[in-house]
Design a protein around this motif. Structure first.
Motif, PDB file in Angstrom:
ATOM      1  N   VAL A 239     -12.448  63.746 -50.231  1.00 48.02           N
ATOM      2  CA  VAL A 239     -11.666  64.868 -49.712  1.00 48.02           C
ATOM      3  C   VAL A 239     -10.698  64.345 -48.648  1.00 48.02           C
ATOM      4  N   ILE A 240      -9.427  64.718 -48.776  1.00 50.47           N
ATOM      5  CA  ILE A 240      -8.437  64.379 -47.757  1.00 50.47           C
ATOM      6  C   ILE A 240      -8.140  65.630 -46.930  1.00 50.47           C
ATOM      7  N   TYR A 241      -7.804  65.418 -45.645  1.00 53.73           N
ATOM      8  CA  TYR A 241      -7.606  66.551 -44.743  1.00 53.73           C
ATOM      9  C   TYR A 241      -6.656  66.145 -43.623  1.00 53.73           C
ATOM     10  N   LYS A 242      -6.020  67.171 -43.019  1.00 59.84           N
ATOM     11  CA  LYS A 242      -5.051  66.917 -41.947  1.00 59.84           C
ATOM     12  C   LYS A 242      -5.767  66.503 -40.670  1.00 59.84           C
ATOM     13  N   PRO A 243      -5.035  65.929 -39.723  1.00 59.70           N
ATOM     14  CA  PRO A 243      -5.693  65.374 -38.520  1.00 59.70           C
ATOM     15  C   PRO A 243      -6.383  66.443 -37.680  1.00 59.70           C
ATOM     16  N   GLN A 244      -7.404  65.989 -36.987  1.00 59.33           N
ATOM     17  CA  GLN A 244      -8.060  66.783 -35.956  1.00 59.33           C
ATOM     18  C   GLN A 244      -7.691  66.160 -34.609  1.00 59.33           C
ATOM     19  N   VAL A 245      -7.058  66.950 -33.710  1.00 61.07           N
ATOM     20  CA  VAL A 245      -6.443  66.409 -32.487  1.00 61.07           C
ATOM     21  C   VAL A 245      -7.182  66.943 -31.263  1.00 61.07           C
ATOM     22  N   ARG A 246      -7.380  66.053 -30.276  1.00 59.46           N
ATOM     23  CA  ARG A 246      -7.976  66.424 -28.990  1.00 59.46           C
ATOM     24  C   ARG A 246      -7.215  65.724 -27.868  1.00 59.46           C
ATOM     25  N   VAL A 247      -7.118  66.411 -26.712  1.00 59.79           N
ATOM     26  CA  VAL A 247      -6.502  65.822 -25.518  1.00 59.79           C
ATOM     27  C   VAL A 247      -7.596  65.590 -24.488  1.00 59.79           C
ATOM     28  N   LEU A 248      -7.692  64.342 -24.008  1.00 58.80           N
ATOM     29  CA  LEU A 248      -8.691  63.970 -23.016  1.00 58.80           C
ATOM     30  C   LEU A 248      -8.003  63.644 -21.697  1.00 58.80           C
ATOM     31  N   GLN A 249      -8.564  64.128 -20.594  1.00 54.84           N
ATOM     32  CA  GLN A 249      -8.026  63.843 -19.255  1.00 54.84           C
ATOM     33  C   GLN A 249      -8.764  62.626 -18.701  1.00 54.84           C
ATOM     34  N   ASN A 250      -8.041  61.500 -18.605  1.00 55.43           N
ATOM     35  CA  ASN A 250      -8.649  60.275 -18.092  1.00 55.43           C
ATOM     36  C   ASN A 250      -8.695  60.249 -16.568  1.00 55.43           C
ATOM     37  N   TYR A 251      -7.645  60.790 -15.917  1.00 59.78           N
ATOM     38  CA  TYR A 251      -7.618  60.835 -14.456  1.00 59.78           C
ATOM     39  C   TYR A 251      -6.828  62.055 -14.007  1.00 59.78           C
ATOM     40  N   PRO A 252      -7.297  62.806 -13.053  1.00 52.38           N
ATOM     41  CA  PRO A 252      -8.602  62.653 -12.396  1.00 52.38           C
ATOM     42  C   PRO A 252      -9.737  63.037 -13.344  1.00 52.38           C
ATOM     43  N   LEU A 253     -10.856  62.305 -13.236  1.00 47.11           N
ATOM     44  CA  LEU A 253     -11.970  62.594 -14.124  1.00 47.11           C
ATOM     45  C   LEU A 253     -12.521  63.982 -13.888  1.00 47.11           C
ATOM     46  N   GLN A 254     -12.641  64.353 -12.598  1.00 46.49           N
ATOM     47  CA  GLN A 254     -13.083  65.693 -12.226  1.00 46.49           C
ATOM     48  C   GLN A 254     -12.243  66.151 -11.044  1.00 46.49           C
ATOM     49  N   GLY A 255     -12.103  67.450 -10.915  1.00 49.86           N
ATOM     50  CA  GLY A 255     -11.343  67.985  -9.791  1.00 49.86           C
ATOM     51  C   GLY A 255      -9.999  68.522 -10.230  1.00 49.86           C
ATOM     52  N   LEU A 256      -9.309  69.092  -9.293  1.00 54.66           N
ATOM     53  CA  LEU A 256      -8.028  69.723  -9.571  1.00 54.66           C
ATOM     54  C   LEU A 256      -6.913  68.686  -9.591  1.00 54.66           C
ATOM     55  N   THR A 257      -5.874  69.049 -10.314  1.00 55.93           N
ATOM     56  CA  THR A 257      -4.667  68.211 -10.315  1.00 55.93           C
ATOM     57  C   THR A 257      -3.832  68.601  -9.107  1.00 55.93           C
ATOM     58  N   ARG A 258      -3.742  67.680  -8.129  1.00 57.24           N
ATOM     59  CA  ARG A 258      -3.091  67.979  -6.851  1.00 57.24           C
ATOM     60  C   ARG A 258      -1.713  67.325  -6.777  1.00 57.24           C
ATOM     61  N   GLU A 259      -0.882  67.947  -6.001  1.00 59.61           N
ATOM     62  CA  GLU A 259       0.462  67.411  -5.782  1.00 59.61           C
ATOM     63  C   GLU A 259       0.372  66.047  -5.108  1.00 59.61           C
ATOM     64  N   GLY A 260       1.162  65.105  -5.632  1.00 56.92           N
ATOM     65  CA  GLY A 260       1.182  63.762  -5.093  1.00 56.92           C
ATOM     66  C   GLY A 260       0.183  62.819  -5.735  1.00 56.92           C
ATOM     67  N   GLU A 261      -0.728  63.332  -6.560  1.00 54.66           N
ATOM     68  CA  GLU A 261      -1.722  62.496  -7.221  1.00 54.66           C
ATOM     69  C   GLU A 261      -1.277  62.177  -8.646  1.00 54.66           C
ATOM     70  N   PRO A 262      -1.854  61.140  -9.293  1.00 49.56           N
ATOM     71  CA  PRO A 262      -1.489  60.804 -10.672  1.00 49.56           C
ATOM     72  C   PRO A 262      -2.266  61.641 -11.687  1.00 49.56           C
ATOM     73  N   LEU A 263      -1.744  61.677 -12.905  1.00 49.18           N
ATOM     74  CA  LEU A 263      -2.403  62.333 -14.030  1.00 49.18           C
ATOM     75  C   LEU A 263      -2.250  61.443 -15.257  1.00 49.18           C
ATOM     76  N   GLU A 264      -3.375  61.201 -15.949  1.00 47.13           N
ATOM     77  CA  GLU A 264      -3.341  60.388 -17.166  1.00 47.13           C
ATOM     78  C   GLU A 264      -4.071  61.122 -18.283  1.00 47.13           C
ATOM     79  N   LEU A 265      -3.389  61.326 -19.413  1.00 40.13           N
ATOM     80  CA  LEU A 265      -3.941  62.011 -20.585  1.00 40.13           C
ATOM     81  C   LEU A 265      -3.927  61.079 -21.783  1.00 40.13           C
ATOM     82  N   THR A 266      -4.925  61.250 -22.658  1.00 36.46           N
ATOM     83  CA  THR A 266      -4.994  60.495 -23.909  1.00 36.46           C
ATOM     84  C   THR A 266      -5.158  61.468 -25.068  1.00 36.46           C
TER      85      THR A 266
END
Length: 435
Positions: A239-266
């Motif tokens: 069986v062939i099927y279309k992709p299953q997509v997810r976005v993971l937050q690498n940084y910050p691992l936990q906590g709010l996204t604050r001004e002046g801090e970095p953000l990394e998504l995969t």
């Protein structure tokens, strides 16, 4: 061997290979023996016993004629055409597949090797008493399926598509029963039976709607038939099927996204075939220039309020395209330690929110801290006022000096003034000299 005839109690059609043959002539001593056996009176309670026989084609069938309360009467066995197979321990029939297994006054047992469908039918046991006795046994020949084949409509199916599978069981006797399984789960098919001469061909149809979870799962066609056990064949689904997509937050691992801090998504994407393209875009605006996209990764080194919005990861293959969303909300720089936050994902379009809660809840936390501090200060001031009040209350009242000591016993005021300390009598002690 010369041709021989059978006595009147036997078939007059002579022995041949299972289905006939040249008539045989019995010798004179055997004819006399048969005539004598016909004159023997029937014993009390004497009877014949036999059992039906079921045999698989090509195997050995054993036919038995037994006598209870035997009086030495003659036993013979006849085939479905009423040709004599064995008369006592003599075989007039020329079919060598019949062999004597046991002969006595109470039993005649014969084996038939390499059984075929043409051997099926009634076989007769006869006992020469007065009157003669006869009983029959039925030989049933089973033919297992010659072949078992699964035909599938499409070798490669697309997720959500309905496919047709057919399983055919050919040339069996009796007709087979076909059962379907997908993995360990039994499914229901629709069967049709065709008869060719004495043989049966069964075809079962299965309609199956496939999903991505069916890829690599075996579909099994299993046959129920008395001649075989565990006869089955299987095909593996692709069986062939279309992709299953997810976005993971690498940084910050936990906590709010604050001004002046970095953000990394995969962005992770899995499909069949494997996705050929993965890309990032901003749903509600253009992608900021300071955002760095490298393959499936997205990096913002210095967050600010203008980065607020929805960021989408898209992946595609030959089947189709899928996406997952990440909702970014940038908070003010932290003044207190924020509570831990979690990210949530949903399918088929995944939405991840950087906000742990509403902004009002964060402000409520700050106000609660300030209110607690004020309450502590007010409480301390109240305690201090209470302590001071109690102190002044205990030291308030009448008090005495020592300026009029000795004046209490004076007769009049003048004397009291004179006698009092500090009066004129003591003026000498407090003399002042002026130069």
């Amino acid at each position: 061997m010369a041709s021989r005839t059978e006595p009147s109690g036997c078939s007059g059609r002579g022995g041949g290979g299972g289905g006939g043959g040249a008539p045989g002539v019995l010798p004179l001593p055997l004819l006399l023996l048969l005539a004598a056996a016909a004159l023997v009176p029937r014993g009390d309670g004497q009877n014949l016993v036999t059992e039906d026989v079921t045999v698989v084609e090509g195997e050995v069938a054993t036919i038995s004629c037994r006598v209870k309360n035997s009086d030495d009467s003659v036993i013979q066995l006849l085939n479905p055409n009423r040709q004599t197979i064995y008369f006592k321990d003599f075989r007039p029939l020329k079919d060598s597949r019949f062999q004597l297994v046991n002969f006595s006054n109470s039993e005649l047992r014969v084996s038939l090797t390499n059984v075929s469908v043409s051997d099926e039918g009634r076989y007769f046991c006869q006992l020469y008493t007065d009157p003669p006795q006869e009983i029959y046994t039925t030989v049933t020949v089973l033919v297992p399926p010659r072949n078992l084949v699964i035909d599938i409509q499409k070798d490669i199916a697309t997720e959500g598509e309905e496919i047709e599978l057919n399983c055919t069981s050919m040339a069996s006797r009796p007709a087979t029963t076909i059962r379907w399984f997908k993995g360990n789960k039994e499914l229901k098919g629709k069967s049709e039976v065709e008869q060719w001469s004495d043989m049966f061909t069964v075809t079962s149809q299965l309609l199956l709607t496939v999903g991505r979870e069916d890829d690599g799962v075996p579909v099994i066609c299993l046959v129920d038939h008395p001649a075989v056990k565990d006869l089955q064949t299987q095909r593996y689904l692709e069986v062939i099927y279309k992709p299953q997509v997810r976005v993971l937050q690498n940084y910050p691992l936990q906590g709010l996204t604050r001004e002046g801090e970095p953000l990394e998504l995969t962005c992770t994407a899995f499909g069949k075939p494997q996705p050929t393209e993965v890309k990032w875009l901003r749903v509600d605006d253009e992608m900021p220039q300071h955002v760095v996209v490298s393959g499936s990764n997205l990096l913002i080194n210095n967050l600010n309020k203008t980065d607020n919005g929805t960021y989408r990861c898209e992946a595609s293959n030959a089947v189709g395209k899928s996406s997952a969303d990440y909702m970014l909300f940038v908070y003010d720089p932290p003044t207190t330690i924020p509570p831990p936050t979690t990210t949530t994902t949903t399918t088929p379009t995944t939405i991840t929110d950087s906000r742990a809660g509403d902004e009002g809840s964060i402000r409520a936390v700050d106000h609660a801290v300030i209110g607690g501090v004020v309450a502590v200060v007010v409480f301390a001031m109240l305690c201090l006022l209470i302590i001071l009040g109690r102190y002044f209350a205990r030291h308030k009242g009448t008090y005495f000096t020592h300026e009029a000591k000795g004046a209490d016993d004076a007769a009049d005021a003048d004397t009291a003034i004179i006698n009092a300390e500090g009066g004129q009598n003591n003026s000498e002690e407090k003399k002042e000299y002026f130069i």
